[in-house]
Design an enzyme around this catalytic site. Structure first.
Site, PDB file in Angstrom:
ATOM      1  N   HIS A 230      16.503   8.276   5.326  1.00 22.32           N
ATOM      2  CA  HIS A 230      15.548   7.951   6.229  1.00 22.32           C
ATOM      3  C   HIS A 230      14.300   7.244   5.547  1.00 22.32           C
ATOM      4  O   HIS A 230      14.092   7.589   4.424  1.00 22.32           O
ATOM      5  CB  HIS A 230      14.930   9.283   7.355  1.00 22.32           C
ATOM      6  CG  HIS A 230      14.032  10.279   6.283  1.00 22.32           C
ATOM      7  ND1 HIS A 230      12.750  10.006   6.208  1.00 22.32           N
ATOM      8  CD2 HIS A 230      14.405  11.286   5.610  1.00 22.32           C
ATOM      9  CE1 HIS A 230      12.166  10.940   5.469  1.00 22.32           C
ATOM     10  NE2 HIS A 230      13.110  11.855   5.252  1.00 22.32           N
TER      11      HIS A 230
ATOM     12  N   ASP B 161      11.422   6.478   7.457  1.00 22.95           N
ATOM     13  CA  ASP B 161      10.220   6.742   7.770  1.00 22.95           C
ATOM     14  C   ASP B 161       9.595   7.717   6.813  1.00 22.95           C
ATOM     15  O   ASP B 161      10.126   8.509   6.206  1.00 22.95           O
ATOM     16  CB  ASP B 161      10.086   7.249   9.437  1.00 22.95           C
ATOM     17  CG  ASP B 161      10.619   8.717   9.445  1.00 22.95           C
ATOM     18  OD1 ASP B 161      12.189   8.955   9.099  1.00 22.95           O
ATOM     19  OD2 ASP B 161      10.082   9.513   9.930  1.00 22.95           O
TER      20      ASP B 161
ATOM     21  N   ASP C  99      10.675  11.035  -0.638  1.00 19.34           N
ATOM     22  CA  ASP C  99      10.891  11.557   0.705  1.00 19.34           C
ATOM     23  C   ASP C  99      11.021  10.395   1.912  1.00 19.34           C
ATOM     24  O   ASP C  99       9.823  10.332   2.223  1.00 19.34           O
ATOM     25  CB  ASP C  99      10.315  12.750   1.020  1.00 19.34           C
ATOM     26  CG  ASP C  99      10.509  13.317   2.645  1.00 19.34           C
ATOM     27  OD1 ASP C  99      11.644  12.961   2.980  1.00 19.34           O
ATOM     28  OD2 ASP C  99       9.832  14.018   3.108  1.00 19.34           O
TER      29      ASP C  99
ATOM     30  N   GLU D  56      12.881  10.412  11.405  1.00 20.62           N
ATOM     31  CA  GLU D  56      13.110  11.975  10.814  1.00 20.62           C
ATOM     32  C   GLU D  56      11.747  12.940  10.819  1.00 20.62           C
ATOM     33  O   GLU D  56      11.790  14.005  10.989  1.00 20.62           O
ATOM     34  CB  GLU D  56      13.790  12.018   9.528  1.00 20.62           C
ATOM     35  CG  GLU D  56      14.566  13.316   8.976  1.00 20.62           C
ATOM     36  CD  GLU D  56      13.504  14.195   8.365  1.00 20.62           C
ATOM     37  OE1 GLU D  56      13.897  15.137   8.241  1.00 20.62           O
ATOM     38  OE2 GLU D  56      12.577  13.745   7.750  1.00 20.62           O
ATOM     39  N   GLU D  57      10.928  12.197  10.308  1.00 23.24           N
ATOM     40  CA  GLU D  57       9.494  13.074   9.998  1.00 23.24           C
ATOM     41  C   GLU D  57       8.858  13.471  11.180  1.00 23.24           C
ATOM     42  O   GLU D  57       8.180  14.322  11.374  1.00 23.24           O
ATOM     43  CB  GLU D  57       8.637  12.254   9.161  1.00 23.24           C
ATOM     44  CG  GLU D  57       9.095  11.993   7.509  1.00 23.24           C
ATOM     45  CD  GLU D  57       9.039  13.036   6.498  1.00 23.24           C
ATOM     46  OE1 GLU D  57       8.995  14.288   7.273  1.00 23.24           O
ATOM     47  OE2 GLU D  57       9.661  12.833   5.484  1.00 23.24           O
TER      48      GLU D  57
ATOM     49  N   HIS E 158       5.086  15.095   1.343  1.00 26.28           N
ATOM     50  CA  HIS E 158       4.204  15.213   2.348  1.00 26.28           C
ATOM     51  C   HIS E 158       2.851  15.354   1.876  1.00 26.28           C
ATOM     52  O   HIS E 158       1.936  15.741   2.735  1.00 26.28           O
ATOM     53  CB  HIS E 158       4.532  16.614   3.248  1.00 26.28           C
ATOM     54  CG  HIS E 158       5.966  16.322   4.062  1.00 26.28           C
ATOM     55  ND1 HIS E 158       6.398  17.003   5.109  1.00 26.28           N
ATOM     56  CD2 HIS E 158       7.033  15.389   3.930  1.00 26.28           C
ATOM     57  CE1 HIS E 158       7.493  16.829   5.422  1.00 26.28           C
ATOM     58  NE2 HIS E 158       8.013  15.508   4.970  1.00 26.28           N
TER      59      HIS E 158
END
Length: 451
Positions: A90, A92, A123, A156-157, A423
């Site tokens: 992903h 995003d 990520d 996705e996030e 994150h």
């Protein structure tokens, strides 16, 4: 790494990989368009579509998914009669949080102490680059021996389910014999790991109202019901005294059977402050891979700076619940909602709104694809055997794909080892992990084609 043509090619491509990841990280592709411009996401999607086209992919498309974001699809034909492998990542990313807290700007890839720093570096924009490196290495050494589909998600996030719904509406699009989800990570850097379970998730917003408007705390405080105080009571009820998640009717005593996670290592990975205890009971692996975990993600209330002496009329919070394998996320959502309503004090009005949801996942680790990956990992990480671990995070698409394609073998690998701090502030990726995992993925595709 032992010398072989694939490994040598990947090593030679690493400067290009860094340059490409620099370009991709520069897009502020947070799929929350109330906070970040849509152009950041659209720019990242176009970059990936152009990269796939340059690699010879056909049918490259920007898919408009039902949640208002775009996913990128491409198909690379292989030899006639070959198996089909779907590669997922992903583009995003999570918001950068406090940009001033970053050592270097979050959307500028920066090398420091042997790692590459930037939001999405691990990520999961690094996962996009991993897929490209693996395919380039195979093309340089005889060709890609399977049909390859690539899908790169744009939300996705956010957990808004756009790609899941699109896949359900177009079930033939992502059909494959094996699926490699490039959004997980090694248990620690240098230890090859596939993720065999994922917790599911539910995301809810709770709002509590008690008054028609704020009141002077001196004139009315002590009798007027304070909505913020009521919300604090409700949120506190979600945990036992030791910090374990305690939602009425939701089991929280499962045991993890597999790779262990020592407490001291976890404290180091999580950067727990000296003297601060861990929460919950059981082993660390039990707590983060096999049991539910509730987290208050945010609270709407007056900030300290500028606060007035007022009794609050309303307050709300965003709550995440991670759901372990074996527990239905929809049922967990119902239990969470019932708990919040039952524990709201003083007859306050409470509203609970579901924002997102995804089911947990458990892989079949006895399949031929896992044997092919184990052999590939052994070459990419000499002297190491592939390990199986859980992951506390959620990838809702996994269960959608498992339901749509029950015969497909699903493997989860990726760049999000603990040092990556995904994150969080100062997210980074290890270029050594990127290199080794790209080699592993390339060799897996070759092994799987021959199995």
């Amino acid at each position: 790494m032992s010398s072989n043509p694939v490994a040598e090619t990947v090593a030679s491509l690493m400067p290009r990989a860094r340059a490409e990841l620099t370009e991709l990280v520069a897009f502020p592709s947070v799929a929350d368009f109330d906070q970040f411009p849509r152009s950041g996401s659209e720019g990242a999607a176009r970059w990936i579509a152009d990269a796939l086209t340059a690699e010879g992919f056909t049918d490259v498309a920007l898919l408009d998914t039902p949640d208002g974001t775009q996913s990128v699809y491409g198909y690379l034909p292989g030899p006639e009669g070959a198996r089909t492998v779907l590669l997922y990542a992903h583009y995003d990313v999570q918001p950068p949080l406090d940009e001033a807290a970053w050592t270097t700007p979050p959307f500028e890839l920066t090398e420091r102490d042997g790692r590459w720093y930037g939001r999405g570096a691990a990520d999961c924009k690094g996962g996009v680059i991993m897929h490209l490196l693996a395919l380039r290495a195979l093309k340089a050494d005889g060709g890609v021996p399977v049909h390859v589909k690539v899908i790169v998600e744009g939300s996705e996030e956010q957990g808004t389910g756009g790609l899941e719904r699109y896949a359900e509406e177009h079930p033939e699009l992502l059909e494959a014999d094996a699926i490699v989800i490039g959004d997980a990570g090694n248990f620690r850097a240098g230890l090859p790991t596939v993720t065999s379970t994922l917790r599911g998730m539910t995301l809810v917003r709770v709002r509590i109202d008690t008054l028609e408007g704020n009141l002077h705390s001196g004139q009315f405080g002590g009798a007027a019901p304070d909505a913020l105080a009521a919300l604090i009571r409700v949120l506190d009820s979600l945990r036992d005294e030791d910090g374990s998640t305690a939602i009425d009717g939701l089991a929280a005593d499962a045991v993890w059977e597999g790779l262990g996670y020592e407490e001291e290592q976890f404290r180091k990975d999580a950067k727990v402050l000296d003297g601060v205890g861990l929460i919950g009971s059981g082993t660390v692996a039990d707590r983060i891979w096999a049991r539910p975990a509730v987290t208050v993600l945010g609270i709407d209330c007056p900030p300290v700076v500028g606060a007035t002496p007022s009794v609050q009329a309303g307050a709300r919070a965003l709550i995440s619940l991670r759901v372990p394998p074996g527990v239905d996320a929809a049922e967990a959502t119902k239990l969470l909602q019932a708990h919040l309503e039952a524990h709201t004090p003083w007859g306050a009005r409470v509203q609970v709104e579901q924002i997102g949801q995804g089911q947990a996942f458990r892989a079949d680790t006895t399949s031929p694809a896992y044997r092919a990956m184990a052999d590939a990992m052994a070459v990419a990480y000499p002297g190491q055997r592939m390990q199986y671990a859980g992951q506390g995070g959620s990838i809702p698409l996994c269960n959608t794909l498992a339901a749509l394609y029950p015969r497909a073998e699903i493997l989860l690998i990726g760049l999000s080892e603990p040092e990556a701090r995904i994150h969080a502030v100062d997210e980074s990726v290890s270029p050594e992990e990127l290199e080794r995992l790209s080699v592993a993925e390339a060799l897996f595709l070759r092994n799987y084609a021959a199995s």
